[in-house]
Design a protein around this motif. Structure first.
Motif, PDB file in Angstrom:
ATOM      1  N   HIS A 142     -28.731   5.683   6.640  1.00 60.01           N
ATOM      2  CA  HIS A 142     -27.765   5.138   5.686  1.00 60.01           C
ATOM      3  C   HIS A 142     -26.625   4.450   6.445  1.00 60.01           C
ATOM      4  CE1 HIS A 142     -24.459   5.099   2.721  1.00 60.01           C
ATOM      5  NE2 HIS A 142     -25.437   4.743   1.930  1.00 60.01           N
TER       6      HIS A 142
ATOM      7  N   TYR B 251     -23.560   4.786   6.397  1.00 57.10           N
ATOM      8  CA  TYR B 251     -22.451   5.635   6.851  1.00 57.10           C
ATOM      9  C   TYR B 251     -22.790   6.462   8.090  1.00 57.10           C
ATOM     10  CZ  TYR B 251     -20.556   5.060   2.033  1.00 57.10           C
ATOM     11  OH  TYR B 251     -20.081   4.579   0.841  1.00 57.10           O
TER      12      TYR B 251
ATOM     13  N   ASP C 254     -28.383   0.607   2.217  1.00 58.95           N
ATOM     14  CA  ASP C 254     -27.767   1.369   1.130  1.00 58.95           C
ATOM     15  C   ASP C 254     -28.864   2.220   0.483  1.00 58.95           C
ATOM     16  OD1 ASP C 254     -29.217  -0.374  -0.512  1.00 58.95           O
ATOM     17  OD2 ASP C 254     -27.475  -1.498  -1.196  1.00 58.95           O
ATOM     18  N   SER C 255     -28.506   2.970  -0.535  1.00 64.56           N
ATOM     19  CA  SER C 255     -29.473   3.903  -1.131  1.00 64.56           C
ATOM     20  C   SER C 255     -30.691   3.169  -1.702  1.00 64.56           C
ATOM     21  CB  SER C 255     -28.820   4.698  -2.256  1.00 64.56           C
ATOM     22  OG  SER C 255     -27.645   5.274  -1.806  1.00 64.56           O
TER      23      SER C 255
ATOM     24  N   PHE D 274     -29.828  14.354  -0.883  1.00 61.81           N
ATOM     25  CA  PHE D 274     -30.457  13.712  -2.049  1.00 61.81           C
ATOM     26  C   PHE D 274     -31.243  12.472  -1.635  1.00 61.81           C
ATOM     27  CE2 PHE D 274     -26.478  11.190  -2.108  1.00 61.81           C
ATOM     28  CZ  PHE D 274     -26.972   9.919  -2.350  1.00 61.81           C
ATOM     29  N   MET D 275     -30.826  11.827  -0.559  1.00 65.41           N
ATOM     30  CA  MET D 275     -31.516  10.620  -0.101  1.00 65.41           C
ATOM     31  C   MET D 275     -32.889  10.991   0.471  1.00 65.41           C
ATOM     32  SD  MET D 275     -28.393   8.574   1.708  1.00 65.41           S
ATOM     33  CE  MET D 275     -27.098   7.863   0.694  1.00 65.41           C
TER      34      MET D 275
ATOM     35  N   TYR E 108     -27.358   8.339 -11.557  1.00 66.16           N
ATOM     36  CA  TYR E 108     -27.065   7.747 -10.240  1.00 66.16           C
ATOM     37  C   TYR E 108     -27.924   8.491  -9.216  1.00 66.16           C
ATOM     38  CZ  TYR E 108     -23.848   5.954  -6.568  1.00 66.16           C
ATOM     39  OH  TYR E 108     -23.289   5.312  -5.482  1.00 66.16           O
TER      40      TYR E 108
ATOM     41  N   ASN F 110     -27.369   9.559  -6.492  1.00 59.01           N
ATOM     42  CA  ASN F 110     -26.638  10.681  -5.874  1.00 59.01           C
ATOM     43  C   ASN F 110     -26.712  11.888  -6.810  1.00 59.01           C
ATOM     44  OD1 ASN F 110     -25.680   8.190  -4.754  1.00 59.01           O
ATOM     45  ND2 ASN F 110     -23.956   9.261  -3.850  1.00 59.01           N
TER      46      ASN F 110
ATOM     47  N   SER G   6     -25.788   2.179  -6.600  1.00 58.53           N
ATOM     48  CA  SER G   6     -24.601   1.340  -6.769  1.00 58.53           C
ATOM     49  C   SER G   6     -24.989  -0.146  -6.751  1.00 58.53           C
ATOM     50  CB  SER G   6     -23.590   1.632  -5.660  1.00 58.53           C
ATOM     51  OG  SER G   6     -24.170   1.372  -4.409  1.00 58.53           O
TER      52      SER G   6
ATOM     53  N   HIS H 187     -14.203   8.579  -2.058  1.00 55.64           N
ATOM     54  CA  HIS H 187     -13.754   7.343  -2.712  1.00 55.64           C
ATOM     55  C   HIS H 187     -12.619   7.599  -3.706  1.00 55.64           C
ATOM     56  CE1 HIS H 187     -17.660   6.116  -1.092  1.00 55.64           C
ATOM     57  NE2 HIS H 187     -17.182   4.876  -1.122  1.00 55.64           N
TER      58      HIS H 187
ATOM     59  N   HIS I 241     -16.222  -0.193  -2.860  1.00 53.20           N
ATOM     60  CA  HIS I 241     -17.430   0.430  -3.410  1.00 53.20           C
ATOM     61  C   HIS I 241     -17.143   0.845  -4.858  1.00 53.20           C
ATOM     62  CE1 HIS I 241     -20.815   3.162  -3.838  1.00 53.20           C
ATOM     63  NE2 HIS I 241     -21.357   2.529  -2.809  1.00 53.20           N
TER      64      HIS I 241
ATOM     65  N   SER J  13     -22.316  -2.417  -3.369  1.00 56.10           N
ATOM     66  CA  SER J  13     -22.903  -1.313  -2.589  1.00 56.10           C
ATOM     67  C   SER J  13     -22.627  -1.539  -1.099  1.00 56.10           C
ATOM     68  CB  SER J  13     -24.413  -1.280  -2.812  1.00 56.10           C
ATOM     69  OG  SER J  13     -25.015  -2.360  -2.128  1.00 56.10           O
ATOM     70  N   THR J  14     -23.011  -0.580  -0.270  1.00 56.23           N
ATOM     71  CA  THR J  14     -22.710  -0.740   1.160  1.00 56.23           C
ATOM     72  C   THR J  14     -23.433  -1.958   1.763  1.00 56.23           C
ATOM     73  OG1 THR J  14     -24.395   0.918   1.757  1.00 56.23           O
ATOM     74  CG2 THR J  14     -22.143   1.700   1.500  1.00 56.23           C
TER      75      THR J  14
HETATM   76  P1  13P Z   1     -24.720   2.980  -1.315  1.00 51.28           P
HETATM   77  O1  13P Z   1     -25.966   3.134  -2.113  1.00 51.28           O
HETATM   78  O2  13P Z   1     -23.863   1.846  -1.762  1.00 51.28           O
HETATM   79  O3  13P Z   1     -25.021   2.899   0.141  1.00 51.28           O
HETATM   80  O4  13P Z   1     -23.812   4.260  -1.563  1.00 51.28           O
HETATM   81  C1  13P Z   1     -24.242   5.566  -1.353  1.00 51.28           C
HETATM   82  C2  13P Z   1     -23.122   6.496  -1.284  1.00 51.28           C
HETATM   83  O5  13P Z   1     -23.315   7.682  -1.149  1.00 51.28           O
HETATM   84  C3  13P Z   1     -21.783   5.985  -1.399  1.00 51.28           C
HETATM   85  O6  13P Z   1     -20.868   7.013  -1.218  1.00 51.28           O
END
Ligand code: 13P
Ligand code: SF4
Length: 299
Positions: free
Chosen positions: A22, A24, A38-39, A61-62, A110, A112, A127, A173, A196, A212-213
């Motif tokens: 990811h 992050y 991103d996700s 969760f990912m 979502y 997440n 997102s 966030h 975001h 999204s990221t």
């Molecule tokens: P993204 O899907 O935009 O990467 O965001 C995932 C996430 O956990 C943002 O906090």
């Protein structure tokens, strides 16, 4: 460091493994990743891989989503306890009761969220596609879980639907306030703001781009501005700086500690030992997978 990278790459070859990371994640993990995203992108990669093992560098969760999409593959994660505070804010039982109060509503969940919650939902979103998914639904009433900020953003973009939000939020966030952003933007008045959609509505109102990221990379690439404030988890600034070295990115000190549990050392250990396997209970896997499949079909 290069020895560790070599060992990881060697093991990936021997075991036919891929590493999905990811945005992050720590930058050293980018260096061994087969895909960074991103996700949504990571879900798409997980759904289309021929690898035998998926090492998921992100939060639980990912990895669980990758596991749902690949029931016959081994999905491992460097830290099985790397969770998401927002995903933990809704449980399947609570959702069942909430649904009973809104019998005509469809549930958009979502990504997440846990597999158990996905199994109680009708369709997933990320997102990157939340607005598109909601806009495409036939139903008027939509229960949107668990992020109230993303729900508010979607409601704003799709005013002809009635969004019934859950009360969850991302502490990383949500901690960004309007007052704080107004204060820091004075330090770089030329910088555009990219936020975001998990940020509060009043913070999003200050943003030039909401995405999204991965969307942040595209937004910064297309925007002729040279400087940007990035309102999301701090790791994203590093990713942007790598992708667009000619532009300047200012981040904030808000770290998702769960995302940062993974280190290059723990990625190597994970590949060597294959111990931290992510599994989803058979009783919910099929239903949860459907919500993800439905999203991927519409993305
Ligand atoms: P993204 O899907 O935009 O990467 O965001 C995932 C996430 O956990 C943002 O906090
Ligand atoms: Fe969850 Fe927030 Fe961390 Fe994203 S940044 S994984 S939403 S706690």
């Amino acid at each position: 460091m290069s020895k560790l990278i070599e060992k990881i790459n060697q093991l990936k070859k021997e075991k036919n493994a891929i590493i999905l990371a990811h945005s992050y994640q720590r930058p050293e993990i980018y260096d061994v990743a087969d895909a960074i995203g991103d996700s949504l992108e990571l879900c798409q990669k997980a759904a289309n891989t021929n690898a035998s093992i998926i090492v998921f560098c992100g939060v639980h969760f990912m990895a669980e989503s990758a596991c749902l999409l690949n029931p016959d593959k081994k999905v491992i994660i460097p830290h099985i306890d790397a969770g998401c505070a927002m995903a933990d804010m809704v449980e399947a039982e609570d959702l069942k009761q909430f649904k009973a109060k809104h019998p005509g509503a469809v549930v958009v969940c979502y990504v997440n969220s846990s597999a158990a919650v996905k199994a109680e939902s009708d369709i997933c979103c990320t997102s990157a596609n939340a607005v598109k998914i909601v806009r495409g639904l036939e139903e008027y009433e939509i229960i949107f879980i668990p992020d109230k900020n993303l729900a508010a953003y979607v409601q704003n973009q799709v005013p002809d639907k009635k969004i019934i939000p859950w009360r969850g939020f991302c502490p990383i966030h949500h901690s960004l306030t309007k007052q704080y952003i107004e204060e820091i933007r004075g330090r770089h008045p030329e910088a555009k703001i990219i936020a975001h959609p998990e940020c509060r509505p009043e913070v999003l109102a200050l943003a030039d781009h909401i995405t999204s990221t991965t969307g942040m990379i595209e937004a910064a690439r297309r925007d002729p501005a040279e400087e940007f404030f990035i309102l999301t988890e701090c790791g994203m600034t590093e990713r942007l700086a790598r992708e667009l070295p000619d532009k300047k990115f200012y981040g904030l000190c808000n770290m998702c500690f769960d995302m940062k549990k993974n280190t290059i050392e723990s990625v190597l250990k994970c590949l060597q030992e294959e111990k931290e396997e992510v599994k989803v209970d058979k009783s919910i896997a099929e239903k949860a997978k459907k919500t993800l499949d439905r999203m991927l079909e519409l993305s």
